[in-house]
Design a protein around this motif. Sequence first.
Motif, PDB file in Angstrom:
ATOM      1  N   ASN A  32       0.844  -1.192   0.000  1.00  0.00           N
ATOM      2  CA  ASN A  32       0.000   0.000   0.000  1.00  0.00           C
ATOM      3  C   ASN A  32       0.877   1.239   0.000  1.00  0.00           C
ATOM      4  O   ASN A  32       2.109   1.153   0.146  1.00  0.00           O
ATOM      5  CB  ASN A  32      -0.975   0.021   1.193  1.00  0.00           C
ATOM      6  N   GLN A  34       0.780   5.263   1.667  1.00  0.00           N
ATOM      7  CA  GLN A  34       0.074   6.101   2.633  1.00  0.00           C
ATOM      8  C   GLN A  34       0.547   7.542   2.519  1.00  0.00           C
ATOM      9  O   GLN A  34       1.734   7.796   2.298  1.00  0.00           O
ATOM     10  CB  GLN A  34       0.313   5.585   4.060  1.00  0.00           C
ATOM     11  N   PHE A  36       0.668  11.142   4.716  1.00  0.00           N
ATOM     12  CA  PHE A  36       0.603  11.665   6.073  1.00  0.00           C
ATOM     13  C   PHE A  36       0.758  13.178   6.047  1.00  0.00           C
ATOM     14  O   PHE A  36       1.356  13.746   5.133  1.00  0.00           O
ATOM     15  CB  PHE A  36       1.738  11.096   6.945  1.00  0.00           C
ATOM     16  N   GLN A  38       2.235  16.297   8.660  1.00  0.00           N
ATOM     17  CA  GLN A  38       2.989  16.559   9.887  1.00  0.00           C
ATOM     18  C   GLN A  38       3.035  18.058  10.134  1.00  0.00           C
ATOM     19  O   GLN A  38       3.524  18.819   9.299  1.00  0.00           O
ATOM     20  CB  GLN A  38       4.412  16.000   9.801  1.00  0.00           C
ATOM     21  N   LYS A  42       5.433  18.075  15.638  1.00  0.00           N
ATOM     22  CA  LYS A  42       4.447  17.061  16.029  1.00  0.00           C
ATOM     23  C   LYS A  42       4.697  15.735  15.312  1.00  0.00           C
ATOM     24  O   LYS A  42       5.563  15.638  14.432  1.00  0.00           O
ATOM     25  CB  LYS A  42       3.034  17.559  15.647  1.00  0.00           C
ATOM     26  N   GLY A  43       3.897  14.737  15.682  1.00  0.00           N
ATOM     27  CA  GLY A  43       3.963  13.462  14.989  1.00  0.00           C
ATOM     28  C   GLY A  43       3.229  13.525  13.662  1.00  0.00           C
ATOM     29  O   GLY A  43       2.803  14.590  13.220  1.00  0.00           O
ATOM     30  N   LEU A  44       3.091  12.375  13.024  1.00  0.00           N
ATOM     31  CA  LEU A  44       2.436  12.292  11.721  1.00  0.00           C
ATOM     32  C   LEU A  44       0.982  11.855  11.893  1.00  0.00           C
ATOM     33  O   LEU A  44       0.686  10.992  12.724  1.00  0.00           O
ATOM     34  CB  LEU A  44       3.153  11.275  10.829  1.00  0.00           C
ATOM     35  N   SER A  46      -2.202  10.217   9.780  1.00  0.00           N
ATOM     36  CA  SER A  46      -2.544   9.502   8.559  1.00  0.00           C
ATOM     37  C   SER A  46      -3.689  10.214   7.843  1.00  0.00           C
ATOM     38  O   SER A  46      -4.699  10.561   8.450  1.00  0.00           O
ATOM     39  CB  SER A  46      -2.964   8.072   8.911  1.00  0.00           C
ATOM     40  N   LEU A  49      -4.845   6.045   2.802  1.00  0.00           N
ATOM     41  CA  LEU A  49      -4.115   4.817   2.506  1.00  0.00           C
ATOM     42  C   LEU A  49      -4.707   4.231   1.237  1.00  0.00           C
ATOM     43  O   LEU A  49      -5.930   4.058   1.135  1.00  0.00           O
ATOM     44  CB  LEU A  49      -4.239   3.829   3.668  1.00  0.00           C
ATOM     45  N   LEU A  89       3.906  13.905   3.788  1.00  0.00           N
ATOM     46  CA  LEU A  89       4.833  12.804   3.504  1.00  0.00           C
ATOM     47  C   LEU A  89       4.076  11.627   2.903  1.00  0.00           C
ATOM     48  O   LEU A  89       2.961  11.319   3.316  1.00  0.00           O
ATOM     49  CB  LEU A  89       5.540  12.329   4.767  1.00  0.00           C
ATOM     50  N   LEU A  98       7.293   0.545   6.422  1.00  0.00           N
ATOM     51  CA  LEU A  98       7.059   1.745   5.627  1.00  0.00           C
ATOM     52  C   LEU A  98       8.368   2.445   5.306  1.00  0.00           C
ATOM     53  O   LEU A  98       9.195   2.653   6.199  1.00  0.00           O
ATOM     54  CB  LEU A  98       6.146   2.718   6.379  1.00  0.00           C
ATOM     55  N   PHE A 100       9.668   6.047   3.872  1.00  0.00           N
ATOM     56  CA  PHE A 100       9.130   7.401   3.730  1.00  0.00           C
ATOM     57  C   PHE A 100       9.913   8.222   2.718  1.00  0.00           C
ATOM     58  O   PHE A 100      11.136   8.083   2.577  1.00  0.00           O
ATOM     59  CB  PHE A 100       9.186   8.125   5.076  1.00  0.00           C
TER      60      PHE A 100
ATOM     61  N   TYR B  35      10.898   5.166  14.883  1.00  0.00           N
ATOM     62  CA  TYR B  35      11.584   5.888  13.824  1.00  0.00           C
ATOM     63  C   TYR B  35      12.344   7.053  14.455  1.00  0.00           C
ATOM     64  O   TYR B  35      11.974   7.567  15.498  1.00  0.00           O
ATOM     65  CB  TYR B  35      10.592   6.489  12.827  1.00  0.00           C
ATOM     66  N   LEU B  90      10.075   9.081  16.889  1.00  0.00           N
ATOM     67  CA  LEU B  90       8.643   8.886  16.685  1.00  0.00           C
ATOM     68  C   LEU B  90       8.289   7.414  16.836  1.00  0.00           C
ATOM     69  O   LEU B  90       8.904   6.554  16.214  1.00  0.00           O
ATOM     70  CB  LEU B  90       8.231   9.363  15.293  1.00  0.00           C
ATOM     71  N   GLY B 106       2.709   8.641  17.511  1.00  0.00           N
ATOM     72  CA  GLY B 106       2.698   9.511  18.674  1.00  0.00           C
ATOM     73  C   GLY B 106       3.200  10.895  18.290  1.00  0.00           C
ATOM     74  O   GLY B 106       3.560  11.142  17.131  1.00  0.00           O
ATOM     75  N   ASN B 107       3.236  11.797  19.274  1.00  0.00           N
ATOM     76  CA  ASN B 107       3.632  13.177  19.004  1.00  0.00           C
ATOM     77  C   ASN B 107       5.135  13.388  18.959  1.00  0.00           C
ATOM     78  O   ASN B 107       5.584  14.487  18.637  1.00  0.00           O
ATOM     79  CB  ASN B 107       3.032  14.119  20.042  1.00  0.00           C
TER      80      ASN B 107
END
Lengths: 110, 114
Positions: A32, A34, A36, A38, A42-44, A46, A49, A89, A98, A100, B35, B90, B106-107
């Motif tokens: 697949n 995906q 994202f 960001q 911060k985090g990613l 989703s 997909l 991303l 995954l 990236f 990651y 991450l 997560g953040n």
Amino acid sequence: KQEVTQIPAALSVPEGENLVLNCSFTDSAIYNLQWFRQDPGKGLTSLLLIQSSQREQTSGRLNASLDKSSGRSTLYIAASQPGDSATYLCAVDSSYKLIFGSGTRLLVRP
Amino acid sequence: DVKVTQSSRYLVKRTGEKVFLECVQDMDHENMFWYRQDPGLGLRLIYFSYDVKMKEKGDIPEGYSVSREKKERFSLILESASTNQTSMYLCASSTQVLDNSPLHFGNGTRLTVT
């Protein structure tokens, strides 16, 4: 070895414009792809997909397409808004993990 | 909604210290990942786990180890922190392999090693 490339690295557009972000990958044997988002520091999150058997997925103003044979995906954002400003991303799922791209930094100007 | 929680947002450690980064997910996900993200290098996979007590090396495992004693918790360990491990870390989780389920992040923990 799978490699994922995103072009452009950065993009600045006026509010309301439709835009396309590009993602390419070198090995078409993927499970697949995906997309994202960001936000800074911060985090990613989703967004979409697309399974390997699918051609596209839609969520609200976002539409992602997948062309496995050519190793390409696009993320289309309709009627962009300042709140869409973020780094986008793409990642391909191959070999159970995954991989990236380095992302496209989008700025939507009011 | 899936929640992936990383115990610290910011961490400052000294060279040579042993560092623990903790990650907990609340959706009974089988898969968990660590990651690191660096400018110009993107996200790189350090370690991942498909089940309790199971771990697999990612692309850059050197200098790191992991622990997964319970399904919901995946810890990243820096045995002896070095300045080149200064980065954003991450954690992510997902349901079973090949389930075509999205990855939930997560953040992040921004670690500085001085």
